[in-house]
Design a protein around this motif. Structure first.
Motif, PDB file in Angstrom:
ATOM      1  N   GLY A   9      -3.809   2.605   3.279  1.00  0.00           N
ATOM      2  CA  GLY A   9      -2.632   3.450   3.222  1.00  0.00           C
ATOM      3  C   GLY A   9      -1.925   3.510   4.562  1.00  0.00           C
ATOM      4  N   TRP A  34      -6.176   2.532 -10.410  1.00  0.00           N
ATOM      5  CA  TRP A  34      -5.519   3.201  -9.284  1.00  0.00           C
ATOM      6  C   TRP A  34      -4.683   4.352  -9.842  1.00  0.00           C
ATOM      7  N   ARG A  36      -2.393   8.050  -8.502  1.00  0.00           N
ATOM      8  CA  ARG A  36      -1.744   8.672  -7.352  1.00  0.00           C
ATOM      9  C   ARG A  36      -1.386  10.114  -7.672  1.00  0.00           C
ATOM     10  N   ARG A  43      -2.006  14.203 -11.168  1.00  0.00           N
ATOM     11  CA  ARG A  43      -2.456  12.854 -10.877  1.00  0.00           C
ATOM     12  C   ARG A  43      -2.022  11.936 -12.018  1.00  0.00           C
ATOM     13  N   ASP A  87       7.299   6.654  -4.460  1.00  0.00           N
ATOM     14  CA  ASP A  87       5.941   6.127  -4.522  1.00  0.00           C
ATOM     15  C   ASP A  87       5.002   6.856  -3.566  1.00  0.00           C
ATOM     16  N   ALA A  89       2.502   9.250  -2.063  1.00  0.00           N
ATOM     17  CA  ALA A  89       1.461  10.057  -2.710  1.00  0.00           C
ATOM     18  C   ALA A  89       0.127   9.720  -2.056  1.00  0.00           C
ATOM     19  N   TYR A  91      -3.205   7.971  -2.945  1.00  0.00           N
ATOM     20  CA  TYR A  91      -3.632   6.995  -3.940  1.00  0.00           C
ATOM     21  C   TYR A  91      -5.156   6.998  -4.032  1.00  0.00           C
ATOM     22  N   TYR A  92      -5.635   7.027  -5.262  1.00  0.00           N
ATOM     23  CA  TYR A  92      -7.061   7.085  -5.524  1.00  0.00           C
ATOM     24  C   TYR A  92      -7.517   5.872  -6.335  1.00  0.00           C
ATOM     25  N   GLY A 115      -9.349   8.961  -1.591  1.00  0.00           N
ATOM     26  CA  GLY A 115      -7.898   8.861  -1.525  1.00  0.00           C
ATOM     27  C   GLY A 115      -7.403   8.327  -0.204  1.00  0.00           C
ATOM     28  N   GLN A 117      -3.535   8.016   1.930  1.00  0.00           N
ATOM     29  CA  GLN A 117      -2.156   8.497   1.921  1.00  0.00           C
ATOM     30  C   GLN A 117      -1.172   7.341   2.066  1.00  0.00           C
TER      31      GLN A 117
END
Length: 122
Positions: A9, A34, A36, A43, A87, A89, A91-92, A115, A117
């Motif tokens: 990220g 994936w 976010r 989410r 976009d 967020a 992200y996980y 996660g 960023q």
């Protein structure tokens, strides 16, 4: 013990690219995704890849993001191009060995990373 560790990220300007990675202590029998989450929002699913290699994308990222995996390295990737401010967020990475729910259903996934960023400036 399943572990998922995201990286990659950062901050980019609109139109830029980032590649997220997820080091996963799972084998290729797991369904990977994936997600976010932006501040104040739920989410949401971004992309997923099935055990057979079929890929799925949210409409908002289709054509700009690409999910892939390197089974030899147990690593999941998300290549993000033409990034937009929306976009941005956390992200996980997520893993599932369940069936019966849609790829974008948070409840399908039992394992989550911490996660990473992503910030996109206009």
């Amino acid at each position: 013990q399943v572990q998922l560790v995201e990286s990659g990220g950062g901050s980019v300007q609109a139109g830029g690219s980032l590649r997220l990675s997820c080091a996963a202590s799972v084998d290729n029998t797991f369904y990977m995704g994936w997600f976010r989450q932006a501040p104040g929002k739920q989410r949401e699913g971004v992309a997923a890849i099935s055990t057979g290699g079929t890929t799925y994308y949210a409409g908002s990222v289709k054509g700009r993001f690409t999910i892939s995996q390197d089974n030899a390295k147990n690593t999941l990737y998300l290549q993000m191009n033409s990034l937009k401010p929306q976009d941005a967020a956390i992200y996980y990475c997520a893993a599932s060995n369940r069936f019966g729910r849609s790829w974008y259903d948070v409840a399908r996934y039992d394992y989550w990373g911490q996660g990473t960023q992503v910030t996109v400036s206009s």
